[in-house]
Scaffold this motif. Sequence first.
Motif, PDB file in Angstrom:
ATOM      1  N   THR A 193       0.822  -1.219   0.000  1.00  6.72           N
ATOM      2  CA  THR A 193       0.000   0.000   0.000  1.00  6.72           C
ATOM      3  C   THR A 193       0.852   1.263   0.000  1.00  6.72           C
ATOM      4  OG1 THR A 193      -0.149  -0.060   2.427  1.00  6.72           O
ATOM      5  CG2 THR A 193      -1.901  -1.166   1.180  1.00  6.72           C
ATOM      6  N   TRP A 194       2.150   1.133  -0.206  1.00  5.72           N
ATOM      7  CA  TRP A 194       3.042   2.310  -0.247  1.00  5.72           C
ATOM      8  C   TRP A 194       2.552   3.296  -1.323  1.00  5.72           C
ATOM      9  CZ3 TRP A 194       7.225   4.403   2.210  1.00  5.72           C
ATOM     10  CH2 TRP A 194       7.946   5.392   1.520  1.00  5.72           C
ATOM     11  N   THR A 195       2.575   4.568  -0.965  1.00  8.06           N
ATOM     12  CA  THR A 195       2.164   5.605  -1.928  1.00  8.06           C
ATOM     13  C   THR A 195       3.342   6.511  -2.253  1.00  8.06           C
ATOM     14  OG1 THR A 195       1.440   7.089  -0.150  1.00  8.06           O
ATOM     15  CG2 THR A 195      -0.230   5.626  -1.105  1.00  8.06           C
ATOM     16  N   ASN A 196       3.386   6.975  -3.493  1.00  6.70           N
ATOM     17  CA  ASN A 196       4.441   7.920  -3.867  1.00  6.70           C
ATOM     18  C   ASN A 196       4.049   9.329  -3.415  1.00  6.70           C
ATOM     19  OD1 ASN A 196       2.510   8.817  -5.692  1.00  6.70           O
ATOM     20  ND2 ASN A 196       3.484   7.861  -7.472  1.00  6.70           N
ATOM     21  N   LYS A 197       4.805  10.320  -3.805  1.00  5.44           N
ATOM     22  CA  LYS A 197       4.555  11.680  -3.328  1.00  5.44           C
ATOM     23  C   LYS A 197       3.215  12.240  -3.821  1.00  5.44           C
ATOM     24  CE  LYS A 197       9.287  13.239  -2.470  1.00  5.44           C
ATOM     25  NZ  LYS A 197      10.338  14.229  -2.811  1.00  5.44           N
ATOM     26  N   GLY A 198       2.688  11.662  -4.893  1.00 10.93           N
ATOM     27  CA  GLY A 198       1.370  12.085  -5.376  1.00 10.93           C
ATOM     28  C   GLY A 198       0.232  11.328  -4.721  1.00 10.93           C
ATOM     29  N   GLY A 199       0.577  10.391  -3.832  1.00  9.29           N
ATOM     30  CA  GLY A 199      -0.446   9.599  -3.145  1.00  9.29           C
ATOM     31  C   GLY A 199      -0.916   8.399  -3.929  1.00  9.29           C
ATOM     32  N   SER A 200      -0.263   8.077  -5.052  1.00  9.68           N
ATOM     33  CA  SER A 200      -0.692   6.966  -5.897  1.00  9.68           C
ATOM     34  C   SER A 200      -0.061   5.657  -5.439  1.00  9.68           C
ATOM     35  CB  SER A 200      -0.318   7.228  -7.355  1.00  9.68           C
ATOM     36  OG  SER A 200      -1.011   8.354  -7.854  1.00  9.68           O
ATOM     37  N   THR A 201      -0.870   4.605  -5.398  1.00  6.41           N
ATOM     38  CA  THR A 201      -0.378   3.266  -5.086  1.00  6.41           C
ATOM     39  C   THR A 201      -0.023   2.542  -6.386  1.00  6.41           C
ATOM     40  OG1 THR A 201      -2.585   2.283  -5.251  1.00  6.41           O
ATOM     41  CG2 THR A 201      -1.953   3.213  -3.106  1.00  6.41           C
ATOM     42  N   ILE A 202       0.447   1.308  -6.222  1.00  7.77           N
ATOM     43  CA  ILE A 202       0.767   0.518  -7.411  1.00  7.77           C
ATOM     44  C   ILE A 202      -0.505   0.184  -8.194  1.00  7.77           C
ATOM     45  CG2 ILE A 202       2.924  -0.449  -6.536  1.00  7.77           C
ATOM     46  CD1 ILE A 202       1.399  -2.924  -5.659  1.00  7.77           C
ATOM     47  N   LEU A 203      -1.669   0.130  -7.508  1.00  5.80           N
ATOM     48  CA  LEU A 203      -2.922  -0.129  -8.215  1.00  5.80           C
ATOM     49  C   LEU A 203      -3.336   1.079  -9.051  1.00  5.80           C
ATOM     50  CD1 LEU A 203      -5.082  -2.307  -8.605  1.00  5.80           C
ATOM     51  CD2 LEU A 203      -6.394  -1.235  -6.752  1.00  5.80           C
TER      52      LEU A 203
ATOM     53  N   ASN B 140      -5.551   9.004  -3.889  1.00 11.98           N
ATOM     54  CA  ASN B 140      -4.333   9.812  -3.962  1.00 11.98           C
ATOM     55  C   ASN B 140      -4.604  11.201  -3.379  1.00 11.98           C
ATOM     56  OD1 ASN B 140      -5.748  11.177  -5.947  1.00 11.98           O
ATOM     57  ND2 ASN B 140      -4.553  10.337  -7.638  1.00 11.98           N
ATOM     58  N   LYS B 141      -3.704  12.118  -3.560  1.00 15.17           N
ATOM     59  CA  LYS B 141      -3.798  13.411  -2.881  1.00 15.17           C
ATOM     60  C   LYS B 141      -4.868  14.339  -3.443  1.00 15.17           C
ATOM     61  CE  LYS B 141       0.768  13.533  -0.815  1.00 15.17           C
ATOM     62  NZ  LYS B 141       2.020  14.305  -0.600  1.00 15.17           N
ATOM     63  N   VAL B 142      -5.442  13.988  -4.576  1.00 14.38           N
ATOM     64  CA  VAL B 142      -6.562  14.791  -5.089  1.00 14.38           C
ATOM     65  C   VAL B 142      -7.876  14.028  -4.973  1.00 14.38           C
ATOM     66  CG1 VAL B 142      -5.183  16.200  -6.652  1.00 14.38           C
ATOM     67  CG2 VAL B 142      -6.075  13.997  -7.452  1.00 14.38           C
ATOM     68  N   GLY B 143      -7.857  12.950  -4.185  1.00 12.78           N
ATOM     69  CA  GLY B 143      -9.083  12.215  -3.901  1.00 12.78           C
ATOM     70  C   GLY B 143      -9.479  11.215  -4.959  1.00 12.78           C
ATOM     71  N   GLU B 144      -8.536  10.745  -5.774  1.00 14.46           N
ATOM     72  CA  GLU B 144      -8.849   9.788  -6.833  1.00 14.46           C
ATOM     73  C   GLU B 144      -8.514   8.373  -6.400  1.00 14.46           C
ATOM     74  OE1 GLU B 144      -7.930  12.638 -10.722  1.00 14.46           O
ATOM     75  OE2 GLU B 144      -6.427  11.219 -10.005  1.00 14.46           O
ATOM     76  N   THR B 145      -9.511   7.505  -6.422  1.00 18.23           N
ATOM     77  CA  THR B 145      -9.272   6.078  -6.212  1.00 18.23           C
ATOM     78  C   THR B 145      -8.753   5.485  -7.525  1.00 18.23           C
ATOM     79  OG1 THR B 145     -11.529   5.548  -6.869  1.00 18.23           O
ATOM     80  CG2 THR B 145     -11.135   5.943  -4.513  1.00 18.23           C
ATOM     81  N   PRO B 146      -8.237   4.255  -7.497  1.00 11.85           N
ATOM     82  CA  PRO B 146      -7.801   3.640  -8.761  1.00 11.85           C
ATOM     83  C   PRO B 146      -8.894   3.592  -9.827  1.00 11.85           C
ATOM     84  CG  PRO B 146      -6.907   2.420  -6.917  1.00 11.85           C
ATOM     85  CD  PRO B 146      -7.829   3.452  -6.334  1.00 11.85           C
ATOM     86  N   LEU B 147     -10.159   3.375  -9.412  1.00  8.35           N
ATOM     87  CA  LEU B 147     -11.272   3.371 -10.362  1.00  8.35           C
ATOM     88  C   LEU B 147     -11.413   4.728 -11.034  1.00  8.35           C
ATOM     89  CD1 LEU B 147     -13.806   2.047 -11.596  1.00  8.35           C
ATOM     90  CD2 LEU B 147     -15.094   2.913  -9.628  1.00  8.35           C
ATOM     91  N   PHE B 148     -11.342   5.799 -10.244  1.00  6.52           N
ATOM     92  CA  PHE B 148     -11.445   7.146 -10.802  1.00  6.52           C
ATOM     93  C   PHE B 148     -10.262   7.430 -11.717  1.00  6.52           C
ATOM     94  CE2 PHE B 148     -11.663  11.644 -11.123  1.00  6.52           C
ATOM     95  CZ  PHE B 148     -12.968  12.003 -10.827  1.00  6.52           C
ATOM     96  N   TYR B 149      -9.087   6.930 -11.333  1.00  6.74           N
ATOM     97  CA  TYR B 149      -7.873   7.109 -12.131  1.00  6.74           C
ATOM     98  C   TYR B 149      -8.042   6.464 -13.505  1.00  6.74           C
ATOM     99  CZ  TYR B 149      -2.906   8.400 -11.814  1.00  6.74           C
ATOM    100  OH  TYR B 149      -1.690   9.029 -11.952  1.00  6.74           O
ATOM    101  N   ALA B 150      -8.684   5.281 -13.532  1.00 10.43           N
ATOM    102  CA  ALA B 150      -8.922   4.593 -14.806  1.00 10.43           C
ATOM    103  C   ALA B 150      -9.888   5.382 -15.682  1.00 10.43           C
ATOM    104  CB  ALA B 150      -9.474   3.194 -14.541  1.00 10.43           C
ATOM    105  N   ALA B 151     -10.915   5.988 -15.053  1.00  8.88           N
ATOM    106  CA  ALA B 151     -11.854   6.814 -15.814  1.00  8.88           C
ATOM    107  C   ALA B 151     -11.150   8.040 -16.378  1.00  8.88           C
ATOM    108  CB  ALA B 151     -13.013   7.239 -14.919  1.00  8.88           C
ATOM    109  N   ARG B 152     -10.247   8.628 -15.600  1.00 13.68           N
ATOM    110  CA  ARG B 152      -9.534   9.816 -16.057  1.00 13.68           C
ATOM    111  C   ARG B 152      -8.649   9.508 -17.256  1.00 13.68           C
ATOM    112  NH1 ARG B 152      -4.792  12.858 -14.434  1.00 13.68           N
ATOM    113  NH2 ARG B 152      -4.384  11.650 -12.568  1.00 13.68           N
ATOM    114  N   HIS B 153      -8.061   8.319 -17.285  1.00 11.62           N
ATOM    115  CA  HIS B 153      -7.195   7.944 -18.403  1.00 11.62           C
ATOM    116  C   HIS B 153      -7.971   7.281 -19.542  1.00 11.62           C
ATOM    117  CE1 HIS B 153      -4.074   8.564 -15.329  1.00 11.62           C
ATOM    118  NE2 HIS B 153      -3.270   8.776 -16.345  1.00 11.62           N
TER     119      HIS B 153
END
Length: 638
Positions: free
Chosen positions: A79-89, A117-130
């Motif tokens: 569950t480690w997050t980078n500086k943007g709050g993103s996980t490996i998922l 992540n730090k702007v409130g995006e879950t992996p599901l939201f991240y997939a929609a954004r991309h």
Amino acid sequence: MSDQEEAMDTQINKDLYEALMNNDDAKVLDKCASIPKGPLHTVTIHEDTVIHIATYHKKTALVLQLLNMVSATDSHKLTWTNKGGSTILHETATNNKTVDAAREMLRRAPMLLSISNKVGETPLFYAARHGKTKIFKYLHDEVCKSNQGPDLKTFLSRDDKSSILHLAVLSKNYWMAHEIAVRHKHLIHEKDEDNMTPLQLLSSRKLEVCPTNFFKKQIYKLIDPNVEDTSWMLKPLKRLRKQKFACHWARKLITLLVQNDTSWEKTESMFTKQRSKFHQFGKGKSIAQLEELAAQEASKHEPETPLILATKSGCTEVVTEILEQYPQAIEHIDQDGRNILHVAILYRNHEVFDFVVDRKYAKQRLRGKIDNDANTLLHMVGEQREDDEIDADLKGPAYVLKENMQMFKKVKDLTTTLDLFKLNSKLKPAEQMFYENNDKLRMEAKNWMTDNAKNYSIVAVLIATVAFTAAYTIPGGVDKNGQPVFKSSPLFMFFTAADAVSLSAALTSVIIFLNVITSTFKFKDFEGSLILKMDAGIMMLMISLAMLMVAFAATLILTISRGKKWTDITLYVVSFFPVIIFTFAFVGIHKIDASKYYAKFKSILWEPMLSLFSNANPKPAVWYSRPPNPSAHPPSAF
């Protein structure tokens, strides 16, 4: 950390990063096996782990091997997050090739699904954004298995109020957006931080349209947009399929969103704050007062409705869908007191303008209205826009002025007689406003046409000189009787005809360009005659150049050919190659103009002729080869 340890860490990061970039999976695995944190070692300055980078670069096989190196007792470290709050998922959500990796990650650490992540995006939201369809479908199914009701809201929106439907529309993945709108209907009405709904975002830009090229258009019609296996397709076919798929689902999405949108009902009053004036006398506001009122109105503005936004941006599909589903929306008035015709004219949306004008009742209802600045429809033609300068650079100022003149004439035929004399808030009639605002464009068009005509004239004179010289230095020379040596050859007649046409066309183009240079360049000249002369001059110049190339090719073949089959074929190809390239280049540049001329011919001659034989009036039974079948269904569009 000591200097020596820091230096060692820097070297490890360098080696790992280079190995990842060079696709050296064996080296990555060896390095990870030799360091304490293994694949969870942070390799970038943004604290991305090795698994982060491998996932981002679509290395699914490597990611699965790296995950196997993490023991079950250390699964929580995933569950480690980078500086943007993103996980490996989160990284799996950036492409469609890491679904297997995402499945393994969730098996080992299910809590990854709900980490934002730090702007409130879950992996599901991240997939929609991309806009990644496959990974989105997988993550969406996983989310819906374990979360329902209020708990689902976390996954469907982020901190700035944007929903996954907003982001799917922005990423142009219309299939995904349609699926989201069907499964989560409440998101259709959600607004982001700018108070924009998904339909407003969709209305703010043009949609993908079918190709204009004739051959591509025929292929485009035959392609099945919903075919999943595209491995057998060539790249051009894949692009066309993707384009048709986007267009197909965009239309479905528009239909769905419009069905659930009644924003057009929120309209301004049909009675504006301005009264029509026909003279400059009496009470009136000063310019300072008008500017102050305009500033106050601007501060109150909210985002436009989808109907107005689509008209401005040229998204004709949204406009037509709204008006088909809700014909009464034609009377919607925006915050500036403008109806749809005002906006269509201002933004030169000819498709919407023609669509509305073709509806007789709508035309009668809208044509005499004025906006908050007392502008009639005719005033809108003279309004200046920010895009005018861009259009002038792309099309040429003369062509933009021609379009403005034609639009003015079209709107003038539509409006009432009183509209010609109405004054706006600046006490200007429409015609005066048009000429004043377009005078600068007229001067630019004059300079542009003069310069181009001079340059074209120089080229035409050079071509005429070459063609004239070629007529007296015929290929092969003459015999003792003064007759051309190759007189009996068909290619010699071909050369003679091509050279004569080249010379005649070049001289004709010179005359036309001289006529353009010496014109008066009045506004009415740009409406038709000047542009027609310029186009005719260019056409004659192109014909002259093409015929000169043909004459050159004929000369080359006459003088070099030795009668051997393969030598002659090669010579023909080399000789006529410039002609072929020139033809395709010329047609490519002028295909839009050709389509306009064809449309004009069709509307003026062809359609009236066909109307004589249309079904407008009853026909004798003998006209039909067989009795018409009224129950027959029209063929499917697909």
